[in-house]
Design an enzyme around this catalytic site. Structure first.
Site, PDB file in Angstrom:
ATOM      1  N   SER A 254      39.954  38.704  35.628  1.00  0.00           N
ATOM      2  CA  SER A 254      39.377  39.803  34.859  1.00  0.00           C
ATOM      3  C   SER A 254      40.128  41.102  35.109  1.00  0.00           C
ATOM      4  O   SER A 254      40.942  41.208  36.026  1.00  0.00           O
ATOM      5  CB  SER A 254      37.909  39.999  35.246  1.00  0.00           C
ATOM      6  OG  SER A 254      37.809  40.493  36.577  1.00  0.00           O
ATOM      7  N   LYS A 255      39.826  42.099  34.285  1.00  0.00           N
ATOM      8  CA  LYS A 255      40.479  43.401  34.407  1.00  0.00           C
ATOM      9  C   LYS A 255      40.197  44.043  35.757  1.00  0.00           C
ATOM     10  O   LYS A 255      40.998  44.824  36.260  1.00  0.00           O
ATOM     11  CB  LYS A 255      40.007  44.333  33.284  1.00  0.00           C
ATOM     12  CG  LYS A 255      40.479  43.917  31.897  1.00  0.00           C
ATOM     13  CD  LYS A 255      39.971  44.885  30.837  1.00  0.00           C
ATOM     14  CE  LYS A 255      40.447  44.459  29.455  1.00  0.00           C
ATOM     15  NZ  LYS A 255      39.937  45.373  28.393  1.00  0.00           N
ATOM     16  N   ARG A 256      39.056  43.708  36.347  1.00  0.00           N
ATOM     17  CA  ARG A 256      38.666  44.333  37.613  1.00  0.00           C
ATOM     18  C   ARG A 256      39.629  44.023  38.751  1.00  0.00           C
ATOM     19  O   ARG A 256      39.692  44.765  39.726  1.00  0.00           O
ATOM     20  CB  ARG A 256      37.249  43.895  38.001  1.00  0.00           C
ATOM     21  CG  ARG A 256      36.159  44.444  37.096  1.00  0.00           C
ATOM     22  CD  ARG A 256      34.782  44.209  37.691  1.00  0.00           C
ATOM     23  NE  ARG A 256      34.522  42.793  37.880  1.00  0.00           N
ATOM     24  CZ  ARG A 256      34.058  41.993  36.925  1.00  0.00           C
ATOM     25  NH1 ARG A 256      33.837  42.458  35.713  1.00  0.00           N
ATOM     26  NH2 ARG A 256      33.821  40.716  37.176  1.00  0.00           N
ATOM     27  N   CYS A 257      40.374  42.917  38.645  1.00  0.00           N
ATOM     28  CA  CYS A 257      41.257  42.527  39.752  1.00  0.00           C
ATOM     29  C   CYS A 257      42.458  43.466  39.871  1.00  0.00           C
ATOM     30  O   CYS A 257      43.109  43.513  40.914  1.00  0.00           O
ATOM     31  CB  CYS A 257      41.731  41.089  39.586  1.00  0.00           C
ATOM     32  SG  CYS A 257      42.997  40.873  38.322  1.00  0.00           S
TER      33      CYS A 257
END
Length: 485
Positions: A254-257
């Site tokens: 995900s983008k959060r990584c």
């Protein structure tokens, strides 16, 4: 066999996710491995998700990664337009949806929001709307009356509720689903735009796409795609569904990584060539287990039949290793051009930055690593005198102090501070004293750097620092060690 034609059909919704880059890469490799065509199509039917500037990101990423398309919005191959919103304005999708209505394979649906909400039910733990085919049973006259009155509508696919549908994927094999699981998906939305699913099928057929490459999240939609192909009487393309990409914890990337997009990785100091190489191996294993490939070499060896069904783990540590291998193999001038901004961000003194670059070239994995390797050139960090202790070299704080005191006059008298000259002078000193090389070089390197690990040996560091700065640091080290006696 007809000429292979693949397509990459991104939506302009922001940065290019690693999964999208892999889809583009695999579609490119499948086509080019067989001398086929690689087409770029822009899918902008979801106007609410459109992001300004995202189209430029798509073009820029494909150009930088070397995935040159043969046809696209900027390269007309005779089957355009290659932008779905432009195709929608030409009425292409509505035309084909009406053909399905004539065949009984689709129908107008006039149900309003309130009625649809009343159909909401829980399926497999999720609340979804399962349409009940209410409008399928409207008479021709009722449909025409509502259309004439301007009642808002969508066009739905008419799927059977009994029996099964089977399709074949090149990676996952033959898959059969119960038709009761196939909802009557919307083909044309109330705003006149086609849904992603419908536009894909129409465009892929009209553009002559032979191999459809996409993520395995679309496996569940494939039966509905196949029913559309069959309803039109069109040949079904070869499906190649790519495995899921997960993080190290086996969760969806995900983008959060922080490293889920191509742009993220470039900003973090990765080389495009390394990213492309790494992404190619997220689901594909070459026959000989080799790991380093140029794009040209990938084109030669890529065979989608060797793709895996299992999720591919985005191993950030492995990517860094691979990037380091690419950096080591880089032409020095090109490396210096890329490394110089990182060096200049740390070094303000008048040192030979090319020599510094040469020291770190084989020691870094990504360009931001440079700062941690060279910061001591700017100023010696605070360090514990215990760093002078080295069991293998048999050095202690006392022995290091003695060595530095003994060699300081020699280094002060030395005129030539080139690496070779310094090394020869110290080697002669070592020989005369009967010391081991490391016994002398360890405390010198520690004194001039204040660090446990450095990109070069003592004399290489002194050559860059110069005579005045080297002597100053050694003198400070003598004082530091002397205070601890």
């Amino acid at each position: 066999m007809s000429k292979i034609r693949t397509r990459f059909a991104p939506s302009p919704t922001g940065r290019m996710h690693v999964g999208n880059l892999r889809t583009a890469l695999y579609a490119y490799l499948i086509a080019k491995h067989e001398g086929g065509d690689f087409i770029l199509r822009i899918e902008d039917t979801d106007q609410e998700r459109y992001v300004e500037g995202a189209l430029d990101i798509i073009y820029r990423t494909l150009e930088k990664t070397g995935l040159v398309h043969d046809e696209g919005p900027d390269k007309d191959g005779g089957v355009g337009p290659y932008v779905q919103s432009e195709r929608q304005k030409q009425g292409i999708y509505l035309e084909y949806a009406k053909k399905l209505i004539e065949k009984g394979e689709a129908y107008y649906c006039f149900c309003d929001k309130e009625r649809l909400e009343s159909l909401r039910e829980e399926v497999a733990g999720k609340e979804i709307i399962v349409y009940d085919k209410h409008c399928l049973h409207l008479s021709k006259e009722e449909v025409e009356e509502k259309l004439a009155s301007g009642v808002p509508y969508v066009i739905r696919q008419n799927n059977p509720t009994t029996g099964t549908t089977t399709f074949c994927d090149e990676i996952y094999g033959e898959i059969t689903v119960d038709n009761s699981e196939l909802d009557d998906m919307i083909l044309i939305k109330s705003d006149g735009y086609p849904t992603y699913n419908f536009a894909n099928v129409v465009d892929d057929h009209l553009m002559g796409i032979t191999h459809v490459v996409r993520g395995n999240e679309y496996l569940s939609s494939s039966p509905k795609y196949n029913r559309l192909y069959e309803a039109f009487g069109w040949e079904v393309p070869t499906y190649v569904h790519c495995p899921l990409i997960t993080n190290e914890d086996h969760q969806k990337l995900s983008k959060r990584c922080g490293h889920s997009s191509y742009e993220d990785l470039i900003e973090q100091g990765f080389l495009t060539e390394a990213v492309v190489n790494f992404v190619a191996l997220l689901g594909f294993s070459p026959a000989d287990n080799r790991e380093i490939f140029s794009l040209k070499e990938l084109t030669e060896v890529f065979d989608y039949r060797h793709m895996s069904k299992s999720p591919a783990v985005f191993d950030y540590t492995k990517l860094k290793w691979m990037n380091g291998e690419y950096i080591k193999a880089m032409d020095f001038d090109k490396f210096y051009e890329m490394a110089e901004p990182y060096i200049s961000a740390v070094i303000t003194k008048d040192y030979d930055k090319k020599k510094i670059a040469a020291m770190v070239k084989t020691r870094i994995e990504v360009f931001p690593d440079i700062a941690g390797h060279i910061d001591f050139f700017e100023a010696v960090p605070e360090y514990d005198s215990a760093m002078y202790i080295h069991k293998k070299m048999k050095t202690t704080e006392e022995s290091s102090l003695l060595v530095l005191k003994e060699i300081f006059p020699l280094l002060k008298a030395q005129e030539d501070y080139g690496n070779d000259a310094l090394y020869d002078a110290i080697s002669e000193f070592v020989k005369q004293k009967g010391y081991k090389n490391g016994y002398v070089l360890w405390p010198i390197r520690t004194a001039v750097s204040g660090k446990q690990m450095t990109p070069g040996g003592a004399t290489e560091l002194m050559e860059v620092l110069g005579k005045e700065e080297s002597l100053k640091r050694i003198k400070n080290a003598i004082e530091k060690l002397g205070e601890n006696k």
